[in-house]
Design a protein around this motif. Structure first.
Motif, PDB file in Angstrom:
ATOM      1  N   GLU A 183       1.790  69.333  19.119  1.00 10.39           N
ATOM      2  CA  GLU A 183       2.603  70.539  18.937  1.00 10.39           C
ATOM      3  C   GLU A 183       3.745  70.583  19.950  1.00 10.39           C
ATOM      4  O   GLU A 183       4.868  70.975  19.627  1.00 10.39           O
ATOM      5  N   PHE A 184       3.456  70.189  21.185  1.00  8.10           N
ATOM      6  CA  PHE A 184       4.491  70.169  22.207  1.00  8.10           C
ATOM      7  C   PHE A 184       5.583  69.166  21.836  1.00  8.10           C
ATOM      8  O   PHE A 184       6.773  69.439  22.003  1.00  8.10           O
ATOM      9  N   GLY A 185       5.182  68.023  21.292  1.00  6.87           N
ATOM     10  CA  GLY A 185       6.160  67.033  20.837  1.00  6.87           C
ATOM     11  C   GLY A 185       7.071  67.582  19.764  1.00  6.87           C
ATOM     12  O   GLY A 185       8.284  67.353  19.785  1.00  6.87           O
ATOM     13  N   LEU A 186       6.514  68.344  18.819  1.00  6.89           N
ATOM     14  CA  LEU A 186       7.330  68.961  17.764  1.00  6.89           C
ATOM     15  C   LEU A 186       8.284  70.001  18.339  1.00  6.89           C
ATOM     16  O   LEU A 186       9.434  70.111  17.909  1.00  6.89           O
ATOM     17  N   LEU A 187       7.826  70.764  19.325  1.00 11.23           N
ATOM     18  CA  LEU A 187       8.690  71.736  19.993  1.00 11.23           C
ATOM     19  C   LEU A 187       9.874  71.033  20.652  1.00 11.23           C
ATOM     20  O   LEU A 187      11.021  71.464  20.515  1.00 11.23           O
ATOM     21  N   ILE A 188       9.606  69.933  21.328  1.00 15.00           N
ATOM     22  CA  ILE A 188      10.677  69.183  21.984  1.00 15.00           C
ATOM     23  C   ILE A 188      11.689  68.687  20.962  1.00 15.00           C
ATOM     24  O   ILE A 188      12.908  68.800  21.163  1.00 15.00           O
ATOM     25  N   VAL A 189      11.229  68.165  19.835  1.00 14.48           N
ATOM     26  CA  VAL A 189      12.134  67.664  18.794  1.00 14.48           C
ATOM     27  C   VAL A 189      13.011  68.806  18.258  1.00 14.48           C
ATOM     28  O   VAL A 189      14.232  68.659  18.132  1.00 14.48           O
TER      29      VAL A 189
END
Length: 166
Positions: A141-147
């Motif tokens: 989820e954090f990776g998607l937020l960063i993207v």
């Protein structure tokens, strides 16, 4: 706080969403509050912790916050959305990253440690003191937020002439 900073992007988003025009005057961190307190500029978009002492003393007033929710330091200050300004949430976040290829078991162990730390009362207390709201997102989820944030900021940077179109 300077071109390309979080506060710069937040200000641009606010004025764009409100249909307002403003003159952006970049300042170094040590100059902006004295300029505001001295009456040399009319307003600032700044991180909550940076203005909290002056708000507590009554020298400054917070008109609103630009995040998704009201800020615990200024519970009476509405969000931009609450006052009718429909803009992207400009929450400032931090996270922990590891090099690509890090073993999944190392990532899992690190994620568990971060989640445990974020959940500790001492961390929550430190958040109140220093003006941040502890939160945890699992790695995916954090990776998607960063993207999502990177895409949003890339569009803003292009619109401001700070980056060339891809």
């Amino acid at each position: 706080s300077g071109s390309g900073s979080h506060t710069h992007f937040a200000a641009v988003s606010l004025f764009e969403a409100a249909g307002a025009k403003a003159l952006d005057v970049p300042f170094g961190a040590a100059q902006v509050l004295p300029a505001l307190l001295g009456g040399h500029i009319d307003a600032v978009v700044q991180l909550p912790a940076a203005v909290a002492p002056n708000v507590a003393s009554g020298a400054l007033r917070v008109l609103g916050v630009l995040g998704a929710a009201r800020d615990p330091l200024f519970p009476d200050a509405p969000t931009a959305l609450e006052v009718g300004v429909k803009m992207a949430s400009m929450d400032l976040w931090r996270g922990v990253a590891v090099p690509k290829g890090t073993a999944p078991e190392v990532i899992a162990r690190l994620a568990a440690a971060v989640q445990a730390a974020v959940g500790r009362p001492e961390f929550t207390s430190a958040g109140r003191k220093f003006g941040f709201v502890p939160a945890y997102l699992p790695a995916a989820e954090f990776g998607l937020l960063i993207v999502r944030e990177d895409q949003f900021l890339a569009r803003q940077m292009q619109a401001l002439g700070l980056a060339k179109p891809r």
